[in-house]
Design an enzyme around this catalytic site. Sequence first.
Site, PDB file in Angstrom:
ATOM      1  N   ASP A  66       0.811  -1.216   0.000  1.00 44.48           N
ATOM      2  CA  ASP A  66       0.000   0.000   0.000  1.00 44.48           C
ATOM      3  C   ASP A  66       0.843   1.265   0.000  1.00 44.48           C
ATOM      4  O   ASP A  66       2.030   1.268   0.315  1.00 44.48           O
ATOM      5  CB  ASP A  66      -0.953   0.007   1.188  1.00 44.48           C
ATOM      6  CG  ASP A  66      -0.229  -0.116   2.521  1.00 44.48           C
ATOM      7  OD1 ASP A  66       0.757  -0.868   2.610  1.00 44.48           O
ATOM      8  OD2 ASP A  66      -0.641   0.562   3.487  1.00 44.48           O
ATOM      9  N   GLU A  76      -0.532  -1.993   5.221  1.00 42.41           N
ATOM     10  CA  GLU A  76       0.374  -1.872   6.365  1.00 42.41           C
ATOM     11  C   GLU A  76       0.274  -0.494   6.998  1.00 42.41           C
ATOM     12  O   GLU A  76       0.341  -0.353   8.214  1.00 42.41           O
ATOM     13  CB  GLU A  76       1.829  -2.143   5.933  1.00 42.41           C
ATOM     14  CG  GLU A  76       2.821  -2.181   7.075  1.00 42.41           C
ATOM     15  CD  GLU A  76       3.257  -0.805   7.570  1.00 42.41           C
ATOM     16  OE1 GLU A  76       3.416  -0.635   8.800  1.00 42.41           O
ATOM     17  OE2 GLU A  76       3.433   0.108   6.753  1.00 42.41           O
ATOM     18  N   GLU A  77       0.121   0.544   6.160  1.00 47.77           N
ATOM     19  CA  GLU A  77       0.081   1.910   6.680  1.00 47.77           C
ATOM     20  C   GLU A  77      -1.203   2.183   7.462  1.00 47.77           C
ATOM     21  O   GLU A  77      -1.321   3.206   8.112  1.00 47.77           O
ATOM     22  CB  GLU A  77       0.205   2.925   5.535  1.00 47.77           C
ATOM     23  CG  GLU A  77       1.508   2.844   4.751  1.00 47.77           C
ATOM     24  CD  GLU A  77       2.718   3.339   5.529  1.00 47.77           C
ATOM     25  OE1 GLU A  77       2.540   3.817   6.657  1.00 47.77           O
ATOM     26  OE2 GLU A  77       3.839   3.236   5.010  1.00 47.77           O
ATOM     27  N   HIS A  80       7.889   8.953   4.254  1.00 43.73           N
ATOM     28  CA  HIS A  80       6.650   9.722   4.389  1.00 43.73           C
ATOM     29  C   HIS A  80       6.833  11.190   3.993  1.00 43.73           C
ATOM     30  O   HIS A  80       5.943  12.001   4.214  1.00 43.73           O
ATOM     31  CB  HIS A  80       6.058   9.619   5.808  1.00 43.73           C
ATOM     32  CG  HIS A  80       5.595   8.248   6.164  1.00 43.73           C
ATOM     33  ND1 HIS A  80       4.575   8.007   7.072  1.00 43.73           N
ATOM     34  CD2 HIS A  80       5.981   7.022   5.741  1.00 43.73           C
ATOM     35  CE1 HIS A  80       4.392   6.698   7.193  1.00 43.73           C
ATOM     36  NE2 HIS A  80       5.247   6.081   6.388  1.00 43.73           N
TER      37      HIS A  80
END
Length: 404
Positions: A91, A149-150, A376
């Site tokens: 993701d 996962e995020e 990020h």
Amino acid sequence: MVSTPLSPDAVARASIRPEIRALQSDLVAWRRRLHQYPELGFREHLTAAFVRQRLEEWGIDRETEVAGTGIVATVRGAAPGPVLAIRADMDALPILEENEVSYRSKHDGKMHACGHDGHTAIALATAYYLSQHPHTFQGTVKIIFQPAEEGPGGAAPMIAEGVLQNPKVDAIIGLHLWNNLPLGTVGVCSGPMMAAVELFDCEIQGKGGHGAIPQQTIDSIVVASQIVTALQAIVARNVNPLDAAVVTVGSFHAGRTHNVIADTAEISGTVRYFNPELAALIPQRVEQIIAGICQSHGASYKLDYRKLYPAVINDGAIAALVRSVAETVVDSPAGVVPDCQTMGGEDMSYFLQQVPGCYFFLGSANAALGLAYPHHHPRFDFDETALGMGVELFVRCVEKFCSV
């Protein structure tokens, strides 16, 4: 310990077999294709279709639509033997990309800003290589392409749907491309590696009024401010100094103008720790502090405390296996970094609670090329040379764990 980065020549000499070096152009193409079409958790439909199509082309057994968009590929060796799982997340993040590159995200407001596109490409190439060389190992390799996962987390739903069974997984490994380490290094440690992740939101209810007549009010800003300060005492005075922990208040909202005392204040934050024994202590102390300060001022509160992911805790034996493999791939002990803990979180932790395993970092930063922005960040990118190194690491772990 601070690792000495390997020189570009040393990276070029890294022990990557010719068959995997030959996959480098495909690895880059796959990664860039995935990078252009990022998708958020449990919506990885294009990504899953891309993975499924490659596996179908190569004749690799697969199970699709696991926990929604997850896929599990199964590759069998020359003879029966142990079962090793490899996990890769798929993701992306809700970030508007700022990179001016040919493979820039085509989905505005979504970006692979954490390297999961690279993880997926590495796992695909690993599946392909193993399927072409089944005589090099015995047993079974299950490659888990995981969604979300995020957030909100795809590992637990995949486990619930049986990805660690039929056949039963004996051990699991996974890697994370890591821009906090330079290209040519591998971070691997036994025991805790990444922190448990917990979140809290709290609304303080006071009594508003005129800023010039405070005796008629219960000032929610004063109450909340004392809470913010007092929460820091949890780590300073309740947690063993030998245990690492963090309590951070990242959001504070209250009031609208100069001369009005706010009747409500809202604070939000995160808690991180390695030691599972802190799982009960910290949330208990958070609420005790909030309740005590509110009571002393005559205020009330609503607290929402949520546990997201447990800590990532590596098994000593599997970590030793990964470390021994890493030392042969980077061809220099200086390239293996043992002190690589981070307070970041990962739902790989759920897999590691079920079976012994190891999650490790693969250095991917190259400051000389401007590829060193943190994870990020809207300009995150990594040196794609790391992709082939990741495949070699996975393949050697398979060959050593499932030795013929």
